[in-house]
Design an enzyme around this catalytic site. Structure first.
Site, PDB file in Angstrom:
ATOM      1  N   LYS A 197      19.166 -30.971  53.862  1.00  0.00           N
ATOM      2  CA  LYS A 197      18.283 -30.164  53.017  1.00  0.00           C
ATOM      3  C   LYS A 197      19.075 -29.076  52.280  1.00  0.00           C
ATOM      4  O   LYS A 197      18.705 -28.656  51.186  1.00  0.00           O
ATOM      5  CB  LYS A 197      17.202 -29.517  53.894  1.00  0.00           C
ATOM      6  N   GLU A 233       6.403 -23.595  52.027  1.00  0.00           N
ATOM      7  CA  GLU A 233       6.248 -23.598  53.485  1.00  0.00           C
ATOM      8  C   GLU A 233       5.405 -22.413  53.998  1.00  0.00           C
ATOM      9  O   GLU A 233       4.506 -22.617  54.816  1.00  0.00           O
ATOM     10  CB  GLU A 233       7.631 -23.627  54.158  1.00  0.00           C
ATOM     11  N   ASP A 248       9.886 -17.049  59.445  1.00  0.00           N
ATOM     12  CA  ASP A 248      10.240 -18.425  59.792  1.00  0.00           C
ATOM     13  C   ASP A 248      11.680 -18.505  60.285  1.00  0.00           C
ATOM     14  O   ASP A 248      12.623 -18.443  59.500  1.00  0.00           O
ATOM     15  CB  ASP A 248      10.025 -19.319  58.553  1.00  0.00           C
ATOM     16  N   ASP A 251       6.305 -31.862  56.656  1.00  0.00           N
ATOM     17  CA  ASP A 251       7.243 -30.743  56.716  1.00  0.00           C
ATOM     18  C   ASP A 251       8.633 -31.373  56.798  1.00  0.00           C
ATOM     19  O   ASP A 251       9.020 -31.908  57.831  1.00  0.00           O
ATOM     20  CB  ASP A 251       6.954 -29.892  57.964  1.00  0.00           C
TER      21      ASP A 251
HETATM   22  P1  ADP Z   1      13.650 -26.289  60.877  1.00  0.00           P
HETATM   23  O1  ADP Z   1      12.462 -25.695  60.228  1.00  0.00           O
HETATM   24  O2  ADP Z   1      14.906 -25.504  60.646  1.00  0.00           O
HETATM   25  O3  ADP Z   1      13.831 -27.732  60.575  1.00  0.00           O
HETATM   26  P2  ADP Z   1      12.339 -25.937  63.502  1.00  0.00           P
HETATM   27  O4  ADP Z   1      11.332 -24.988  63.036  1.00  0.00           O
HETATM   28  O5  ADP Z   1      11.879 -27.212  64.079  1.00  0.00           O
HETATM   29  O6  ADP Z   1      13.477 -26.247  62.465  1.00  0.00           O
HETATM   30  O7  ADP Z   1      13.217 -25.159  64.601  1.00  0.00           O
HETATM   31  C1  ADP Z   1      14.233 -25.790  65.309  1.00  0.00           C
HETATM   32  C2  ADP Z   1      14.871 -24.780  66.223  1.00  0.00           C
HETATM   33  O8  ADP Z   1      13.894 -24.288  67.134  1.00  0.00           O
HETATM   34  C3  ADP Z   1      16.010 -25.363  67.024  1.00  0.00           C
HETATM   35  O9  ADP Z   1      17.106 -24.480  67.022  1.00  0.00           O
HETATM   36  C4  ADP Z   1      15.377 -25.456  68.404  1.00  0.00           C
HETATM   37  O10 ADP Z   1      16.351 -25.359  69.447  1.00  0.00           O
HETATM   38  C5  ADP Z   1      14.469 -24.243  68.406  1.00  0.00           C
HETATM   39  N1  ADP Z   1      13.438 -24.318  69.446  1.00  0.00           N
HETATM   40  C6  ADP Z   1      12.527 -25.296  69.641  1.00  0.00           C
HETATM   41  N2  ADP Z   1      11.775 -25.033  70.717  1.00  0.00           N
HETATM   42  C7  ADP Z   1      12.229 -23.858  71.228  1.00  0.00           C
HETATM   43  C8  ADP Z   1      11.886 -23.063  72.371  1.00  0.00           C
HETATM   44  N3  ADP Z   1      10.941 -23.445  73.231  1.00  0.00           N
HETATM   45  N4  ADP Z   1      12.555 -21.912  72.571  1.00  0.00           N
HETATM   46  C9  ADP Z   1      13.546 -21.541  71.741  1.00  0.00           C
HETATM   47  N5  ADP Z   1      13.926 -22.241  70.678  1.00  0.00           N
HETATM   48  C10 ADP Z   1      13.283 -23.405  70.417  1.00  0.00           C
HETATM   49 MG    MG Z   2      10.916 -25.325  59.100  1.00  0.00          MG
END
Ligand code: ADP
Ligand code: MG
Length: 617
Positions: free
Chosen positions: A82, A181, A203, A20
């Site tokens: 990205k 995704e 998402d 991912d």
């Molecule tokens: P992406 O797909 O955009 O790369 P992710 O799906 O990993 O990112 O999401 C990252 C986001 O999720 C960040 O803003 C992070 O702060 C938030 N996040 C991760 N864990 C938590 C949580 N326990 N509660 C709220 N937000 C969270």
């Molecule tokens: Mg993602």
């Protein structure tokens, strides 16, 4: 002490990993016997921040190391790359206003990002993240990793997908497949076992929000609609909390922290920590100790929810729009899947449940589910997982021949199958009764440079003047990669169809070669296409003029006017084979000019005839 030779049975031939490659975070996973498993690094961390930095030795580092450098060396560190994948400088002007990308303005079309003194393309930066993931996997698995499945947003276009593949290649990974995704997330939940149904994948990540509506048909996923907001996610919540905390600190310390970039970065970390805790507990503390000063603020869930309410609300409009595009009511959605770290927030879950009127899937970690699904797909390709249908894409574009020996593409290369497309065509000759449908495969502009798959006639269509008949051509590729082509006369409903196996007999190398050739020859092809199209237009106007000369109106023109028309006709005939499409167009325009009076006279005669009630040709 003695050693024993342990027989593991037949060794697995290949290991394919699932990746991912996210805007904020990236993960790598593999199939562990029957279960997809996320790879952990030496410190037990699964998430690799999609951040890249230039280190002292002039090399690129990614992940946690780069995240530290974002604080200490922000000028040589980049994130969210990205957003720039597969895009040109002109496409991302708005993006550059919102994100602190430092771009080399001198580079023409390809975006080059500045890291300290050096510049890199987006795929090169992404490759650094992929290299880190690959390394983590190789250490954890104790073997070389060379093949991968990488996920991309469902809305990624061909250029963005290609850039992702390039990044893989640069990182030493053969990208066996790109998977959408939302499809990967559904696979992780095993929803393909349902066989049929409609799935909504919500998402909410760090900086982007995507909603996708998928239809599952015979275990195959089809994207019905996608929507979202490319600037909405956890970052917005962080910025909001950061603003509140900065205001607090300014009053408490009587010192403006907002101009101290390191202080702001540290406070950002502190608010993110508190935000993430609030997903599990009712109260959390934002805490900063910096330059011998301290700040603490307790935040409870009720206040937090009130603060972020408007941000969560902004995700709902795209959801409604995608339902509308897919032609679905919320009640028709069978499953809702939650993806992205920000869907851990209880308020988000509640809002989604209310909108779709069903409890969303949250059993798997939302920030891991895409990588897990990618590993499932990887397992299918490596032959580890049976009993699942492959999700496939068309390797080459499919289209039909149109006037002038030019190809009109209906289904583009890399479309996920099943896929379908319909386009209308018309006849070229008055009273035409048969239309030849010539089905082609390949990337080049001209028929002669593509592969001919099938030819068939649509017979006995209604004889009409050229350009009036409407022939609908429909392409449909089913889950097995079988192409069905149907042509239908829209007036009479008469239809004819054939079945073709599009990729039959083509090896991967041949496909590669064809794609490469289309890039090499793109310019030459385009020129030739323009010449052919100009000739088709010339044919049309020549035929129309010859026909007009048999009209009584011709005799109403003066001798000079007639001579001008004849000269213009001869001019076109003389340069018809010149290969200069601009010149052909010029001469067409010239003939257009000198036949204006003739056309007008014909029109008047026609109107007079109609008023008299006589039928005219
Ligand atoms: P992406 O797909 O955009 O790369 P992710 O799906 O990993 O990112 O999401 C990252 C986001 O999720 C960040 O803003 C992070 O702060 C938030 N996040 C991760 N864990 C938590 C949580 N326990 N509660 C709220 N937000 C969270
Ligand atoms: Mg993602």
């Amino acid at each position: 002490m003695s050693t024993f030779q342990i027989d593991f049975g037949e060794r697995r031939k290949t290991r394919v990993v699932g990746i991912d490659l996210g805007t904020t975070n990236s993960l790598i996973a593999h199939m562990d016997l029957t279960h997809p498993t996320i790879v952990e690094d030496a410190q037990g961390r699964k998430i690799v921040p999609s951040i890249v930095s230039l280190d002292e030795s002039g090399g690129l580092v990614a992940g946690e190391t780069a995240r530290e450098m974002l604080i200490t060396h922000p000028e040589q560190t980049v994130y969210s790359v990205k957003r720039l994948m597969g895009r040109g400088l002109a496409d991302v002007r708005d993006e550059l206003k919102l994100f602190p990308f430092r771009v080399d303005e001198n580079s023409e079309s390809l975006i080059r990002l500045k890291l300290g003194e050096r510049t890199f393309t987006a795929p090169e930066i992404s490759a650094a993240v992929l290299r880190q993931l690959k390394e983590n996997a190789e250490i954890a698995l104790g073997e070389q990793v060379t093949q991968a499945v990488i996920t991309v947003p469902a809305y990624f276009n061909d250029a963005q997908r290609q850039a992702t593949k390039d990044a893989g290649r640069l990182a030493g990974l053969e990208v066996l497949r790109l998977v959408n995704e939302p499809t990967a997330a559904s696979l992780a939940y095993g929803l393909d076992k349902r066989k049929d149904g409609v799935i909504a994948v919500y998402d909410l990540g760090g900086g982007t929000f995507d909603i996708s509506i998928l239809r599952l048909h015979d275990g195959i996923f089809e994207v019905l609609a996608t929507n979202g907001d490319t600037h909405l996610g956890g970052d917005d919540i962080d910025n909001l909390l950061l603003k509140v905390a900065l205001e607090d600190i300014t009053t408490e310390w009587s010192d403006d922290l907002s101009t101290d970039s390191e202080g702001v970065q540290r406070l950002r970390r502190a608010v993110i920590k508190a935000k993430e805790e609030l997903s599990y507990v009712a109260r959390a503390t934002i805490e900063l100790h910096y330059k011998s000063k301290s700040y603490q603020r307790v935040l409870d869930r009720v206040v937090f929810d009130r603060l972020i309410g408007p941000i969560i609300e902004r995700t709902l409009e795209p959801c409604r729009a995608s339902l509308k595009d897919a032609g679905m009511m919320p009640e028709q959605i069978d499953e809702v899947v939650m993806v992205g770290g920000s869907t851990r927030i209880p308020l988000v879950r509640a809002a989604v449940e209310r909108l779709f009127k069903s409890k969303p899937h949250t059993e798997l970690n939302p920030d891991e589910v895409v990588a897990l699904g990618a590993a499932v797909q990887a397992g299918i390709l490596a032959g580890d997982v049976e009993d699942k249908l492959l999700l496939d894409v068309t390797p080459l574009s499919l289209g039909i021949e149109t006037m002038g020996g030019v190809v009109s593409k209906l289904i583009h290369r890399n479309s996920t199958i099943p896929a379908s497309a319909t386009e209308s065509f018309t006849t070229a000759v008055d009273g035409q009764r048969n239309v030849l449908i010539h089905v082609l495969q390949g990337e080049r502009e001209l028929v002669k440079d593509n592969r001919s798959l099938a030819r068939f006639d649509l017979k006995d269509i209604d004889p009409l003047p050229a350009g009036l008949a409407r022939i609908e051509v429909r392409f449909l590729i089913d889950a097995n990669g079988i192409l069905q082509v149907a042509a239908r006369d829209a007036r009479t409903g008469k239809e004819h169809s054939v079945e073709v196996k599009p990729s039959y007999g083509l090896t991967d190398d041949q496909v590669e070669a064809m794609i490469r050739e289309s890039f090499d020859k793109a310019e030459q092809d385009m020129r030739e296409r323009q010449v052919r199209e100009a000739r088709v237009d010339a044919d049309h106007i020549l035929a129309a003029t010859e026909k007009a000369k048999r009209n009584p109106a011709w005799r109403e023109l003066s001798a000079e006017e007639c001579a001008a028309v004849d000269n213009a006709i001869r001019d076109i005939q003389n340069i018809y084979h010149s290969g200069d499409h601009d010149l052909i167009r010029q001469k067409i325009e010239a003939l257009n000019q000198v036949t204006m009076k003739l056309a007008e006279t014909m029109m008047n005669t026609a109107v007079r005839g109609a008023l008299r009630g006589t039928k005219i040709d």
